[in-house]
Scaffold this active site. Structure first.
Site, mmCIF file in Angstrom:
data_model
loop_
_atom_site.group_PDB
_atom_site.id
_atom_site.type_symbol
_atom_site.label_atom_id
_atom_site.label_comp_id
_atom_site.label_asym_id
_atom_site.label_seq_id
_atom_site.Cartn_x
_atom_site.Cartn_y
_atom_site.Cartn_z
ATOM 1 N N MET A 126 -11.267 -5.646 5.646
ATOM 2 C CA MET A 126 -10.472 -4.699 6.443
ATOM 3 C C MET A 126 -10.155 -5.347 7.792
ATOM 4 O O MET A 126 -11.062 -5.762 8.520
ATOM 5 C CB MET A 126 -11.246 -3.401 6.693
ATOM 6 C CG MET A 126 -11.476 -2.514 5.475
ATOM 7 S SD MET A 126 -10.007 -2.143 4.500
ATOM 8 C CE MET A 126 -8.963 -1.318 5.704
ATOM 9 N N ASP B 207 -6.508 -6.287 4.363
ATOM 10 C CA ASP B 207 -5.893 -4.958 4.411
ATOM 11 C C ASP B 207 -5.894 -4.410 5.836
ATOM 12 O O ASP B 207 -6.965 -4.194 6.422
ATOM 13 C CB ASP B 207 -6.711 -4.040 3.487
ATOM 14 C CG ASP B 207 -6.097 -2.655 3.316
ATOM 15 O OD1 ASP B 207 -4.997 -2.411 3.820
ATOM 16 O OD2 ASP B 207 -6.759 -1.817 2.664
ATOM 17 N N MET C 1 -12.085 4.781 -0.410
ATOM 18 C CA MET C 1 -12.714 5.090 0.886
ATOM 19 C C MET C 1 -13.313 6.481 0.758
ATOM 20 O O MET C 1 -12.872 7.446 1.399
ATOM 21 C CB MET C 1 -11.649 5.024 1.997
ATOM 22 C CG MET C 1 -11.190 3.607 2.291
ATOM 23 S SD MET C 1 -9.604 3.522 3.147
ATOM 24 C CE MET C 1 -8.506 3.565 1.751
ATOM 25 N N HIS D 107 -1.290 -1.348 -4.251
ATOM 26 C CA HIS D 107 -2.540 -0.978 -3.563
ATOM 27 C C HIS D 107 -2.549 0.536 -3.353
ATOM 28 O O HIS D 107 -1.608 1.116 -2.804
ATOM 29 C CB HIS D 107 -2.612 -1.719 -2.228
ATOM 30 C CG HIS D 107 -3.893 -1.545 -1.488
ATOM 31 N ND1 HIS D 107 -5.034 -2.280 -1.762
ATOM 32 C CD2 HIS D 107 -4.223 -0.714 -0.459
ATOM 33 C CE1 HIS D 107 -6.006 -1.915 -0.933
ATOM 34 N NE2 HIS D 107 -5.547 -0.956 -0.134
ATOM 35 N N HIS E 92 -8.459 1.261 -3.772
ATOM 36 C CA HIS E 92 -9.356 1.035 -2.635
ATOM 37 C C HIS E 92 -10.010 2.378 -2.330
ATOM 38 O O HIS E 92 -9.364 3.281 -1.789
ATOM 39 C CB HIS E 92 -8.512 0.503 -1.471
ATOM 40 C CG HIS E 92 -9.238 0.397 -0.174
ATOM 41 N ND1 HIS E 92 -8.589 0.200 1.025
ATOM 42 C CD2 HIS E 92 -10.564 0.451 0.124
ATOM 43 C CE1 HIS E 92 -9.480 0.144 2.000
ATOM 44 N NE2 HIS E 92 -10.681 0.308 1.484
ATOM 45 N N MET F 153 -8.799 8.382 -0.003
ATOM 46 C CA MET F 153 -9.615 8.805 1.153
ATOM 47 C C MET F 153 -10.090 10.239 0.938
ATOM 48 O O MET F 153 -9.336 11.072 0.434
ATOM 49 C CB MET F 153 -8.786 8.729 2.431
ATOM 50 C CG MET F 153 -8.145 7.379 2.658
ATOM 51 S SD MET F 153 -7.330 7.292 4.272
ATOM 52 C CE MET F 153 -6.474 5.720 4.140
ATOM 53 N N SER G 97 0.858 -1.187 0.000
ATOM 54 C CA SER G 97 0.000 0.000 0.000
ATOM 55 C C SER G 97 0.890 1.231 0.000
ATOM 56 O O SER G 97 1.635 1.464 0.965
ATOM 57 C CB SER G 97 -0.887 0.008 1.245
ATOM 58 O OG SER G 97 -1.292 1.337 1.507
ATOM 59 N N ASP H 153 -4.640 3.738 -1.890
ATOM 60 C CA ASP H 153 -5.703 4.092 -0.928
ATOM 61 C C ASP H 153 -6.233 5.499 -1.150
ATOM 62 O O ASP H 153 -5.513 6.479 -0.961
ATOM 63 C CB ASP H 153 -5.149 3.986 0.494
ATOM 64 C CG ASP H 153 -4.967 2.545 0.920
ATOM 65 O OD1 ASP H 153 -5.952 1.788 0.859
ATOM 66 O OD2 ASP H 153 -3.845 2.176 1.301
HETATM 67 C C1 DX5 Z 1 -6.112 1.736 5.731
HETATM 68 C C2 DX5 Z 1 -5.697 1.421 4.320
HETATM 69 C C3 DX5 Z 1 -4.596 0.447 4.220
HETATM 70 C C4 DX5 Z 1 -3.317 0.879 4.848
HETATM 71 C C5 DX5 Z 1 -2.625 -0.353 5.334
HETATM 72 O O1 DX5 Z 1 -7.250 2.501 5.706
HETATM 73 O O2 DX5 Z 1 -6.800 0.901 3.584
HETATM 74 O O3 DX5 Z 1 -4.387 0.007 2.879
HETATM 75 O O4 DX5 Z 1 -2.451 1.568 3.987
HETATM 76 O O5 DX5 Z 1 -1.521 0.025 6.044
HETATM 77 P P1 DX5 Z 1 -0.844 -0.936 7.115
HETATM 78 O O6 DX5 Z 1 -0.357 -2.150 6.343
HETATM 79 O O7 DX5 Z 1 0.251 -0.106 7.638
HETATM 80 O O8 DX5 Z 1 -1.883 -1.303 8.128
HETATM 81 ZN ZN ZN Z 2 -6.393 -0.078 1.574
#
Ligand code: DX5
Ligand code: ZN
Length: 224
Positions: A137, A176, A68, A33, A66, A37, A8, A35
């Site tokens: 998650m 994740d 969010m 990956h 992903h 947000m 990620s 992320d």
């Molecule tokens: C959290 C993200 C993850 C995050 C994981 O909201 O969706 O993808 O980057 O990070 P680690 O592996 O550090 O928990």
């Molecule tokens: Zn993620």
């Protein structure tokens, strides 16, 4: 089953994002990956479609977005056009999950449903024909570097059971949050096929060693 590892980039050094992504590919990563947000669905703001295009220029690996964000259907097309080949959405974030999943597939990407730690697995019951993967998650989304929530293991087992019972052994489970070499074996044994790892990969300097350690513990668990 071949386990895929998806670093990620949330925990990468954004000032050197191209190099970080290339380093992950050279170190043996299978997927990037990404992320996204929005400060509404989760209490943090990160990156958007423009960065997908930049990452795409730095790697041949599939980019797994992903989302969010609330109302993800408003942005799905942009993410796929910029280069996402996997797009996952949270059922709570939009009004019409099945429509959003269909939209993702029509655009040519794989569609995933993401389940928060407290989201019941029954949300998958009537969309099994519309998905290519399930993302579980193992932390509450919003931040990297959180600890793995142990109940996620039972949830992975339950989802694997549901998918297998419904004749969908082909649908992989991605996990994740808080994944590292120390728990990769448990996660894989529970039925996961794709492991996301953010802080575990980027906090060290030797990405190849970290990815190798995660893969080794996953493979060991499968061989027992
Ligand atoms: C959290 C993200 C993850 C995050 C994981 O909201 O969706 O993808 O980057 O990070 P680690 O592996 O550090 O928990
Ligand atoms: Zn993620």
């Amino acid at each position: 089953m071949t386990i895929r590892i998806a670093p990620s980039i949330l925990s990468a050094d954004f000032a050197r994002l191209g190099d970080e992504v290339r380093a992950c590919e050279e170190a043996g990563a299978d997927i990037i990956h990404f992320d996204v947000m929005d400060g509404r669905f989760v209490p943090n703001i990160t990156i958007g479609p423009l960065l997908v295009e930049a990452v795409k220029r730095s790697t041949k690996l599939p980019i797994d977005c992903h989302l969010m964000i609330v109302e993800p259907d408003r942005y799905v097309e942009q993410f796929v056009k910029e280069g996402a080949s996997m797009v996952s959405v949270h059922p709570e974030a939009g009004f019409h999950l099945q429509r959003t999943l269909t939209m993702i597939r029509k655009l040519g990407a794989q569609a995933g449903v993401v389940l928060n730690p407290a989201t019941p697995i029954q949300v998958l019951d009537y969309v099994l024909d519309d998905i290519d993967y399930v993302l579980v998650m193992s932390v509450n989304p919003g931040f990297g570097g959180q600890s793995f929530i142990p109940s996620a293991l039972q949830k992975i087992r339950d989802i694997r059971g549901l998918l297998d019972a419904r004749g969908r052994k082909d649908i992989p489970i991605e996990v994740d949050g808080g994944v590292k070499a120390a728990n990769a074996g448990d996660v894989v044994r529970a039925g996961a096929g794709i492991l996301v790892a953010g802080s575990a990969v980027f906090q060290g300097n030797d990405y190849r060693a970290t990815l190798g350690a995660i893969r080794e513990s996953a493979d060991k668990a499968l061989s027992i």
